[in-house]
Structures are given as structure tokens and as C-alpha cells.
Design a protein around this motif. Structure first.
Motif, PDB file in Angstrom:
ATOM      1  N   LEU A  64      11.560  10.697  -5.156  1.00  0.00           N
ATOM      2  CA  LEU A  64      11.457   9.308  -4.742  1.00  0.00           C
ATOM      3  C   LEU A  64      10.595   9.269  -3.488  1.00  0.00           C
ATOM      4  O   LEU A  64      10.974   9.817  -2.453  1.00  0.00           O
ATOM      5  CB  LEU A  64      12.866   8.771  -4.450  1.00  0.00           C
ATOM      6  N   ASP A  65       9.417   8.676  -3.611  1.00  0.00           N
ATOM      7  CA  ASP A  65       8.472   8.583  -2.500  1.00  0.00           C
ATOM      8  C   ASP A  65       8.193   9.954  -1.870  1.00  0.00           C
ATOM      9  O   ASP A  65       8.107  10.079  -0.652  1.00  0.00           O
ATOM     10  CB  ASP A  65       8.984   7.596  -1.442  1.00  0.00           C
ATOM     11  N   GLY A  66       8.092  10.965  -2.707  1.00  0.00           N
ATOM     12  CA  GLY A  66       7.721  12.304  -2.247  1.00  0.00           C
ATOM     13  C   GLY A  66       8.866  13.174  -1.786  1.00  0.00           C
ATOM     14  O   GLY A  66       8.686  14.360  -1.552  1.00  0.00           O
ATOM     15  N   GLU A  67      10.050  12.606  -1.632  1.00  0.00           N
ATOM     16  CA  GLU A  67      11.226  13.383  -1.233  1.00  0.00           C
ATOM     17  C   GLU A  67      12.041  13.695  -2.488  1.00  0.00           C
ATOM     18  O   GLU A  67      12.106  12.887  -3.406  1.00  0.00           O
ATOM     19  CB  GLU A  67      12.090  12.579  -0.259  1.00  0.00           C
ATOM     20  N   TYR A  68      12.689  14.861  -2.485  1.00  0.00           N
ATOM     21  CA  TYR A  68      13.480  15.174  -3.673  1.00  0.00           C
ATOM     22  C   TYR A  68      14.934  15.471  -3.337  1.00  0.00           C
ATOM     23  O   TYR A  68      15.265  15.860  -2.226  1.00  0.00           O
ATOM     24  CB  TYR A  68      12.859  16.348  -4.444  1.00  0.00           C
ATOM     25  N   ARG A  69      15.779  15.240  -4.337  1.00  0.00           N
ATOM     26  CA  ARG A  69      17.215  15.555  -4.282  1.00  0.00           C
ATOM     27  C   ARG A  69      17.611  16.070  -5.651  1.00  0.00           C
ATOM     28  O   ARG A  69      17.023  15.681  -6.658  1.00  0.00           O
ATOM     29  CB  ARG A  69      18.055  14.307  -3.998  1.00  0.00           C
ATOM     30  N   GLN A  70      18.654  16.913  -5.665  1.00  0.00           N
ATOM     31  CA  GLN A  70      19.161  17.406  -6.942  1.00  0.00           C
ATOM     32  C   GLN A  70      20.629  17.011  -7.113  1.00  0.00           C
ATOM     33  O   GLN A  70      21.385  16.938  -6.143  1.00  0.00           O
ATOM     34  CB  GLN A  70      19.006  18.926  -7.062  1.00  0.00           C
ATOM     35  N   PHE A  71      20.999  16.771  -8.379  1.00  0.00           N
ATOM     36  CA  PHE A  71      22.355  16.390  -8.761  1.00  0.00           C
ATOM     37  C   PHE A  71      22.757  17.249  -9.957  1.00  0.00           C
ATOM     38  O   PHE A  71      21.948  17.450 -10.858  1.00  0.00           O
ATOM     39  CB  PHE A  71      22.397  14.903  -9.157  1.00  0.00           C
ATOM     40  N   ASP A  72      23.997  17.742  -9.957  1.00  0.00           N
ATOM     41  CA  ASP A  72      24.394  18.606 -11.057  1.00  0.00           C
ATOM     42  C   ASP A  72      25.671  18.118 -11.728  1.00  0.00           C
ATOM     43  O   ASP A  72      26.422  17.329 -11.170  1.00  0.00           O
ATOM     44  CB  ASP A  72      24.559  20.051 -10.600  1.00  0.00           C
ATOM     45  N   GLY A  73      25.870  18.588 -12.949  1.00  0.00           N
ATOM     46  CA  GLY A  73      27.077  18.294 -13.706  1.00  0.00           C
ATOM     47  C   GLY A  73      27.403  19.469 -14.615  1.00  0.00           C
ATOM     48  O   GLY A  73      26.496  20.111 -15.145  1.00  0.00           O
ATOM     49  N   VAL A  74      28.696  19.749 -14.758  1.00  0.00           N
ATOM     50  CA  VAL A  74      29.149  20.867 -15.592  1.00  0.00           C
ATOM     51  C   VAL A  74      30.332  20.383 -16.429  1.00  0.00           C
ATOM     52  O   VAL A  74      31.169  19.633 -15.943  1.00  0.00           O
ATOM     53  CB  VAL A  74      29.608  22.070 -14.721  1.00  0.00           C
ATOM     54  N   ILE A  75      30.382  20.799 -17.688  1.00  0.00           N
ATOM     55  CA  ILE A  75      31.555  20.564 -18.528  1.00  0.00           C
ATOM     56  C   ILE A  75      31.939  21.889 -19.184  1.00  0.00           C
ATOM     57  O   ILE A  75      31.112  22.536 -19.815  1.00  0.00           O
ATOM     58  CB  ILE A  75      31.337  19.453 -19.592  1.00  0.00           C
ATOM     59  N   GLU A  76      33.171  22.298 -18.951  1.00  0.00           N
ATOM     60  CA  GLU A  76      33.697  23.525 -19.561  1.00  0.00           C
ATOM     61  C   GLU A  76      34.157  23.209 -20.982  1.00  0.00           C
ATOM     62  O   GLU A  76      34.519  22.064 -21.294  1.00  0.00           O
ATOM     63  CB  GLU A  76      34.870  24.067 -18.750  1.00  0.00           C
ATOM     64  N   GLY A  77      34.181  24.212 -21.824  1.00  0.00           N
ATOM     65  CA  GLY A  77      34.630  24.018 -23.191  1.00  0.00           C
ATOM     66  C   GLY A  77      34.599  25.313 -23.972  1.00  0.00           C
ATOM     67  O   GLY A  77      34.697  26.398 -23.398  1.00  0.00           O
ATOM     68  N   THR A 133      16.588  16.548 -10.996  1.00  0.00           N
ATOM     69  CA  THR A 133      15.802  16.475  -9.764  1.00  0.00           C
ATOM     70  C   THR A 133      15.146  15.100  -9.711  1.00  0.00           C
ATOM     71  O   THR A 133      14.450  14.706 -10.648  1.00  0.00           O
ATOM     72  CB  THR A 133      14.724  17.574  -9.705  1.00  0.00           C
ATOM     73  N   LEU A 134      15.385  14.402  -8.634  1.00  0.00           N
ATOM     74  CA  LEU A 134      14.799  13.084  -8.391  1.00  0.00           C
ATOM     75  C   LEU A 134      13.708  13.211  -7.346  1.00  0.00           C
ATOM     76  O   LEU A 134      13.939  13.770  -6.273  1.00  0.00           O
ATOM     77  CB  LEU A 134      15.891  12.130  -7.887  1.00  0.00           C
TER      78      LEU A 134
END
Length: 191
Positions: A123-136, A120-121
């Protein structure tokens, strides 16, 4: 660009600074004067990631990002998941966590698992989310000495070595955290 990474984990900081490169200057919680334990009160990885980043933004008014990640093991109904950091006890000891997981995996045939990371970022009060997955899959014995956490028992799909047997660069190119941080990096570079 200067950003606070909501962590005091030196291993994580080194890995993420390497992933993001020289365009970004990362500070830690300690460097901004945050010595308190940031709460993680939710049952999902995205919610805990948001809670940590929001806490830093609201209390320190600093552009920041927080990650939360976990290992989900299919034979254990998704455990340890959101509880990955303290699966083996409140001390957050990696060996205790792995020992508990391997004990719980005894007699299980399905070794499939995945690592998930959500950033979760703020930046100047606004947020965004970024995800990553690795199977194994889970290695039933610890192998390797690189990295941290569950790296010695996680084998990424398509490979026969654990994350702990790979270099930081090899792991970063494959890992859930690397994938999520690449999305964050591309977003920040687009600003």
C-alpha cells in the motif's frame, strides 16, 4: 478502496471478494494488463507472497496484495508445502496434485496436516504481511465438489467433512485463507 489481487484464479477472486465484502473493489492481474507469469522463486510461502506483491507494485505501481498458500503434511515432512500448486506436475492440475499426495501417503498412519496462507499487502510502497493457519488431516479419498485445490482431501480439525463438502461460507469461516484475509480486512478497515 480499489486493490489489485495478484491472481487470475477466478475461484480465489470470488472467495476473497466474498470475504472482504463491498468496501473493497478487487481487480485481477489481467485487468491491470499483467499477462506475464509472476515469479515464485523462493523456498517459503512468506517469501513467495512478498515476491508476487512486490512485483506488481514495482512494475505497475498499483496498490495490491498477493497470497501464497500451501498444504503441509506431517507424514511427508511438510510436503507439498511451497510446491503445493504443482506437486503433481507443472500443469498445476488439482487432481494430479491430490493423486500424487494420496499415492505418497499410502501406508502412512499419521494423517495430520495444515493449510498455511500468507498475504503480502503493498500500500503506497509500504508492505505488511498477514498469516492464517488451519490444522486438520488428510482424507485418503476425495470427497465433495465445492472449492478448489486440495479441498476434497483436507478435513479441518474438529470436523468430519472435507473443505469440498462445505459451503463457501462454512469453509471461509474456518480456512487458512479466511483467517489471513480477516486480518487483512481488519487492517484495511482501520486505515
Amino acid at each position: 478502496m480499489k486493490l489489485c489481487f495478484a491472481t487470475n484464479n477466478a475461484h480465489k477472486l470470488e472467495e476473497i471478494q466474498d470475504l472482504l465484502g463491498d468496501s473493497f473493489l478487487l481487480t485481477t492481474l489481467r485487468e491491470i494488463g499483467c499477462d506475464e507469469e509472476i515469479p515464485e522463486t523462493h523456498d517459503t510461502i512468506p517469501e513467495n507472497s512478498f515476491e508476487k506483491a512486490e512485483y506488481v507494485w514495482k512494475n505497475y505501481n498499483i496498490n495490491c496484495f498477493a497470497d501464497d498458500s500451501g498444504l503441509e503434511v506431517d507424514a511427508l515432512n511438510g510436503e507439498p508445502g511451497v510446491h503445493s500448486a504443482y506437486y503433481g506436475g507443472p500443469e498445476r492440475d488439482a487432481n494430479a496434485n491430490m493423486d500424487m499426495l494420496l499415492k505418497n501417503m499410502e501406508g502412512k498412519e499419521n494423517l495430520t496436516a495444515r493449510f498455511i496462507c500468507v498475504i503480502t499487502l503493498f500500500l503506497d510502497g509500504e508492505y505488511r504481511q498477514f498469516d492464517g493457519v488451519i490444522e486438520g488431516s488428510i482424507s485418503m479419498e476425495k470427497r465433495g465438489s465445492q472449492g478448489f485445490g486440495y479441498n476434497p482431501i483436507f478435513i479441518p480439525e474438529g470436523h468430519n467433512r472435507t473443505f469440498a463438502e462445505m459451503t463457501m461460507q462454512e469453509k471461509s469461516e474456518l480456512s487458512h485463507r479466511g483467517r489471513a484475509f480477516e486480518k487483512l480486512k481488519q487492517y484495511l478497515l482501520s486505515l
